[in-house]
Design a protein around this motif. Structure first.
Motif, PDB file in Angstrom:
ATOM      1  N   THR A 151       0.832  -1.237   0.069  1.00 33.28           N
ATOM      2  CA  THR A 151       0.216  -0.041   0.017  1.00 33.28           C
ATOM      3  C   THR A 151       0.941   1.389   0.023  1.00 33.28           C
ATOM      4  O   THR A 151       0.245   2.475  -0.184  1.00 33.28           O
ATOM      5  CB  THR A 151      -0.864  -0.071   1.190  1.00 33.28           C
ATOM      6  N   ALA A 152       2.136   1.120   0.055  1.00 37.84           N
ATOM      7  CA  ALA A 152       2.897   2.394   0.206  1.00 37.84           C
ATOM      8  C   ALA A 152       4.231   2.220  -0.555  1.00 37.84           C
ATOM      9  O   ALA A 152       4.577   1.137  -0.873  1.00 37.84           O
ATOM     10  CB  ALA A 152       3.508   2.390   1.615  1.00 37.84           C
ATOM     11  N   SER A 153       4.411   3.540  -1.278  1.00 34.69           N
ATOM     12  CA  SER A 153       5.541   3.572  -2.115  1.00 34.69           C
ATOM     13  C   SER A 153       6.840   4.206  -1.649  1.00 34.69           C
ATOM     14  O   SER A 153       6.725   4.792  -0.276  1.00 34.69           O
ATOM     15  CB  SER A 153       4.969   4.423  -3.411  1.00 34.69           C
ATOM     16  N   VAL A 154       7.912   3.759  -2.087  1.00 36.83           N
ATOM     17  CA  VAL A 154       9.238   4.647  -1.471  1.00 36.83           C
ATOM     18  C   VAL A 154       9.916   5.118  -2.715  1.00 36.83           C
ATOM     19  O   VAL A 154       9.838   4.519  -3.693  1.00 36.83           O
ATOM     20  CB  VAL A 154       9.952   3.363  -0.665  1.00 36.83           C
ATOM     21  N   ALA A 155      10.866   6.046  -2.412  1.00 35.45           N
ATOM     22  CA  ALA A 155      11.552   6.912  -3.052  1.00 35.45           C
ATOM     23  C   ALA A 155      12.841   5.743  -3.444  1.00 35.45           C
ATOM     24  O   ALA A 155      13.258   5.329  -2.289  1.00 35.45           O
ATOM     25  CB  ALA A 155      12.034   8.077  -2.840  1.00 35.45           C
ATOM     26  N   VAL A 156      13.426   5.882  -4.423  1.00 39.81           N
ATOM     27  CA  VAL A 156      14.720   4.943  -4.657  1.00 39.81           C
ATOM     28  C   VAL A 156      15.486   5.335  -5.695  1.00 39.81           C
ATOM     29  O   VAL A 156      15.211   6.527  -6.407  1.00 39.81           O
ATOM     30  CB  VAL A 156      14.113   3.668  -5.583  1.00 39.81           C
ATOM     31  N   ASP A 157      16.785   5.152  -5.270  1.00 39.58           N
ATOM     32  CA  ASP A 157      18.040   5.943  -6.166  1.00 39.58           C
ATOM     33  C   ASP A 157      18.500   4.525  -7.369  1.00 39.58           C
ATOM     34  O   ASP A 157      18.495   3.351  -7.086  1.00 39.58           O
ATOM     35  CB  ASP A 157      18.802   6.097  -5.448  1.00 39.58           C
ATOM     36  N   PHE A 158      18.866   5.203  -8.309  1.00 40.68           N
ATOM     37  CA  PHE A 158      19.111   4.293  -9.177  1.00 40.68           C
ATOM     38  C   PHE A 158      20.189   4.912 -10.173  1.00 40.68           C
ATOM     39  O   PHE A 158      20.042   6.125 -10.495  1.00 40.68           O
ATOM     40  CB  PHE A 158      18.349   3.508 -10.224  1.00 40.68           C
ATOM     41  N   PRO A 159      21.514   4.247 -10.603  1.00 43.94           N
ATOM     42  CA  PRO A 159      22.196   4.481 -11.571  1.00 43.94           C
ATOM     43  C   PRO A 159      21.779   5.137 -13.102  1.00 43.94           C
ATOM     44  O   PRO A 159      20.827   4.148 -13.473  1.00 43.94           O
ATOM     45  CB  PRO A 159      23.480   3.804 -11.877  1.00 43.94           C
ATOM     46  N   THR A 160      21.880   6.045 -13.467  1.00 40.31           N
ATOM     47  CA  THR A 160      21.360   6.501 -14.888  1.00 40.31           C
ATOM     48  C   THR A 160      22.356   7.011 -15.853  1.00 40.31           C
ATOM     49  O   THR A 160      23.525   7.829 -15.396  1.00 40.31           O
ATOM     50  CB  THR A 160      20.288   7.883 -14.573  1.00 40.31           C
ATOM     51  N   HIS A 161      22.062   6.763 -16.930  1.00 38.77           N
ATOM     52  CA  HIS A 161      23.233   7.267 -18.167  1.00 38.77           C
ATOM     53  C   HIS A 161      22.229   8.177 -19.084  1.00 38.77           C
ATOM     54  O   HIS A 161      21.524   7.944 -19.760  1.00 38.77           O
ATOM     55  CB  HIS A 161      23.582   6.144 -18.854  1.00 38.77           C
ATOM     56  N   CYS A 162      22.925   9.593 -19.022  1.00 40.03           N
ATOM     57  CA  CYS A 162      22.286  10.361 -19.741  1.00 40.03           C
ATOM     58  C   CYS A 162      22.840  11.041 -21.091  1.00 40.03           C
ATOM     59  O   CYS A 162      24.181  10.963 -20.677  1.00 40.03           O
ATOM     60  CB  CYS A 162      21.916  11.710 -18.745  1.00 40.03           C
ATOM     61  N   ILE A 163      22.427  11.273 -22.049  1.00 43.23           N
ATOM     62  CA  ILE A 163      22.861  11.971 -23.401  1.00 43.23           C
ATOM     63  C   ILE A 163      22.642  13.325 -23.501  1.00 43.23           C
ATOM     64  O   ILE A 163      21.496  13.697 -23.911  1.00 43.23           O
ATOM     65  CB  ILE A 163      22.817  10.918 -24.395  1.00 43.23           C
ATOM     66  N   PRO A 164      23.209  14.240 -23.123  1.00 41.46           N
ATOM     67  CA  PRO A 164      23.285  15.881 -23.008  1.00 41.46           C
ATOM     68  C   PRO A 164      22.752  15.970 -24.500  1.00 41.46           C
ATOM     69  O   PRO A 164      23.569  15.281 -25.358  1.00 41.46           O
ATOM     70  CB  PRO A 164      24.014  16.639 -22.669  1.00 41.46           C
ATOM     71  N   PRO A 165      22.159  17.074 -25.079  1.00 48.73           N
ATOM     72  CA  PRO A 165      22.112  17.598 -26.547  1.00 48.73           C
ATOM     73  C   PRO A 165      23.431  17.912 -27.057  1.00 48.73           C
ATOM     74  O   PRO A 165      24.581  18.114 -26.261  1.00 48.73           O
ATOM     75  CB  PRO A 165      21.273  18.802 -26.423  1.00 48.73           C
ATOM     76  N   ALA A 166      23.591  17.630 -28.196  1.00 48.36           N
ATOM     77  CA  ALA A 166      24.951  17.526 -29.017  1.00 48.36           C
ATOM     78  C   ALA A 166      25.488  19.018 -28.792  1.00 48.36           C
ATOM     79  O   ALA A 166      26.724  18.995 -28.895  1.00 48.36           O
ATOM     80  CB  ALA A 166      24.959  16.965 -30.435  1.00 48.36           C
ATOM     81  N   ILE A 167      24.782  19.865 -29.017  1.00 46.28           N
ATOM     82  CA  ILE A 167      24.870  21.361 -29.174  1.00 46.28           C
ATOM     83  C   ILE A 167      25.678  21.715 -27.824  1.00 46.28           C
ATOM     84  O   ILE A 167      26.577  22.796 -27.954  1.00 46.28           O
ATOM     85  CB  ILE A 167      24.129  22.140 -29.603  1.00 46.28           C
ATOM     86  N   ALA A 168      25.535  21.184 -26.732  1.00 49.15           N
ATOM     87  CA  ALA A 168      25.876  21.514 -25.443  1.00 49.15           C
ATOM     88  C   ALA A 168      27.654  21.099 -25.464  1.00 49.15           C
ATOM     89  O   ALA A 168      28.380  21.773 -24.727  1.00 49.15           O
ATOM     90  CB  ALA A 168      25.486  20.868 -24.254  1.00 49.15           C
ATOM     91  N   GLY A 169      28.236  20.360 -26.376  1.00 55.23           N
ATOM     92  CA  GLY A 169      29.374  19.748 -26.358  1.00 55.23           C
ATOM     93  C   GLY A 169      29.837  18.985 -24.930  1.00 55.23           C
ATOM     94  O   GLY A 169      31.100  18.907 -24.609  1.00 55.23           O
ATOM     95  N   ILE A 170      29.051  18.464 -24.672  1.00 46.95           N
ATOM     96  CA  ILE A 170      29.146  17.521 -23.127  1.00 46.95           C
ATOM     97  C   ILE A 170      28.870  16.229 -23.529  1.00 46.95           C
ATOM     98  O   ILE A 170      28.156  15.552 -24.042  1.00 46.95           O
ATOM     99  CB  ILE A 170      28.217  18.022 -22.320  1.00 46.95           C
TER     100      ILE A 170
END
Length: 465
Positions: free
Chosen positions: A56-75
């Motif tokens: 009946t209850a939810s919990v906040a969880v942490d998980f590793p994430t791989h993000c791809i910033p927009p190419a124009i940011a040069g990152i």
């Protein structure tokens, strides 16, 4: 669906060929990102595994994430940690009930990479929630275009996305946060897709479903993407519909269908894949149904979908520029169609070796799907009907990814090819995939010592899906 099938004839002779996959250029070029709503992932340690969740209850969880910033940011892509929570409107549903799911990213693994402040209401989030346990599915979720202003180099705020699914089986059902994408509409349209590094993410919500006792509508739809610009087509895949029935796929504005619709027939299996064009900016989802009009008993959805449009204030002295990138196809080509393996001596036998003609795979679809390149070989036939079995051919695959490709190619395992086949190379599914890849393999045919003298030929068939 098979995108391409090519064949290479393999002959044993005195010549030997070898190729090595090229090494990708790992150099990076940093570009200026003046006045764009780009995102950059912030660092964060990886936390503990799945948290326990009650019925009946939810919990906040942490998980590793791989993000791809927009190419124009040069990152370059950066790995970080996302904190998120999944909640439902009904933790004890019956089979046949529709459950509304809310995916809240409490702390995104992203921040504003530029000094320029971003105004309010320019972020449109979309994502997926993984459902497992008594039933398995993936819920598409989308959020409104709503956010507080973000200062230059400041952290992005929390955001929520919602979607629905129909309960089809009794028992314990778990929900975990999945991949998500942050779309920004400020001066230009930009996306930052973030994928779960080691899916599935920890369970955030557990619900207990009971048998409703009535007939269950097993019609389902999934979307290729949960957002798009006005006029873009979205891939809608359906299952569980009446074989051969007329099925309409349409936009949903929260209370009724829109004029953005397409009608065709379901296959004999009850499945279909349609690509309607969605133009109405009021669209909040996609539905599919049998008959002349929307009927939840004979339909599926809505699956959350957002039409991404501009609307952020353009600074004085600036001009908004719009460009369209059209999706391409998944194709492959090969450097040649024959391979001459080295000769072996009668009475000695042993390894007859060579190298596969280099295969180039181009994935220009720009969607979430990865690809797989497999091969299988026939028996090798020689003089007077003599044969060397297909299981005698083995390979050692290698795969290289061209610099700048969103996906990374993984070589298949070293081992027997055989008539059953084996994987030569592949890329995984993800929020954003594609690129160009070169695939090679060292080949070795194990020839028995007293195999009849002469030339032996087999056919290796490569299949890209």
């Amino acid at each position: 669906m098979r995108q391409a099938i090519r064949r290479s004839a393999i002959r044993r002779s005195d010549s030997r060929r070898s190729r090595r996959p090229g090494r990708p250029d790992r150099g990076r070029r940093w570009a200026a990102a003046l006045g764009v709503g780009a995102l950059v992932v912030t660092g964060g340690g990886l936390l503990a595994g799945p948290a326990e969740a009650s019925a009946t209850a939810s919990v906040a969880v942490d998980f590793p994430t791989h993000c791809i910033p927009p190419a124009i940011a040069g990152i370059p892509p950066i790995d970080g940690t996302t904190s998120a929570e999944v909640t439902v409107d009904n933790a004890a549903p019956k089979v046949g009930d529709t459950v509304t799911v809310t995916y809240t990213v409490v702390k995104p693994a992203a921040s504003n990479p530029v000094d320029l402040a971003l105004p309010a209401d320019i972020m449109t989030p979309t994502g997926k929630v993984t459902v497992a346990g008594a039933q398995t599915t993936e819920v598409t979720v989308a959020g409104p275009k709503k956010n507080d202003p973000v200062p230059g180099k400041g952290e992005f705020p929390s955001f929520s996305m919602t979607g629905t699914f129909t309960v089809t089986a009794p028992g314990e059902i778990t929900l975990s946060p999945g991949d998500y994408n942050i779309h920004t509409s400020y001066i230009m349209e930009l996306d930052t897709p973030c994928t779960v590094t080691d899916p599935p993410a920890p369970v955030s919500q557990t619900i207990i479903a009971t048998d409703g006792g009535g007939e269950v509508n097993e019609r389902t739809i999934t979307l290729g993407t949960s957002s798009g610009a006005p006029g873009e087509r979205v891939t809608v895949t359906g299952a569980g519909f009446t074989p051969g029935a007329d099925v309409t796929v349409a936009g949903w504005n929260g209370t009724a269908i829109t004029a953005d619709s397409i009608t065709s027939k379901a296959a004999d299996s009850g499945a279909f894949t349609f690509r309607p064009e969605i133009t109405d900016p009021a669209t909040t989802g996609i539905v599919a149904f049998e008959g002349a009009g929307w009927d939840p008993a004979k339909g599926a959805g809505p699956q959350a979908y957002t039409v991404t449009t501009g609307g952020g204030e353009i600074p004085d002295g600036s001009q908004q520029l719009t460009s369209t990138v059209n999706p391409g196809t998944l194709t492959m080509s090969q450097a040649g169609d024959s391979v001459a393996l080295s000769a072996v001596d009668f009475g000695q036998g042993g390894a007859s070796t060579g190298a596969l003609q280099t295969v180039t795979v181009q994935d220009f679809r720009g969607g979430p799907a990865g690809w797989s390149l497999t091969g299988k070989v026939t028996d090798f036939t020689g003089p007077s009907g003599a044969t060397i079995g297909a299981s005698a051919l083995g390979w050692s695959p290698a795969c290289a990814t061209k610099s700048g490709s969103p996906s990374t190619c993984a070589a298949g395992s070293e081992g027997t090819v055989g008539s059953a086949g084996a994987t030569l190379a592949s890329t995984p599914d993800g929020a954003f995939t594609g690129g160009e890849f070169t695939v090679d393999a060292q080949l070795s045919l194990d020839v028995p010592a007293f195999t009849a003298a002469g030339a032996y030929t087999g056919v290796l068939t490569l299949t890209l899906t």
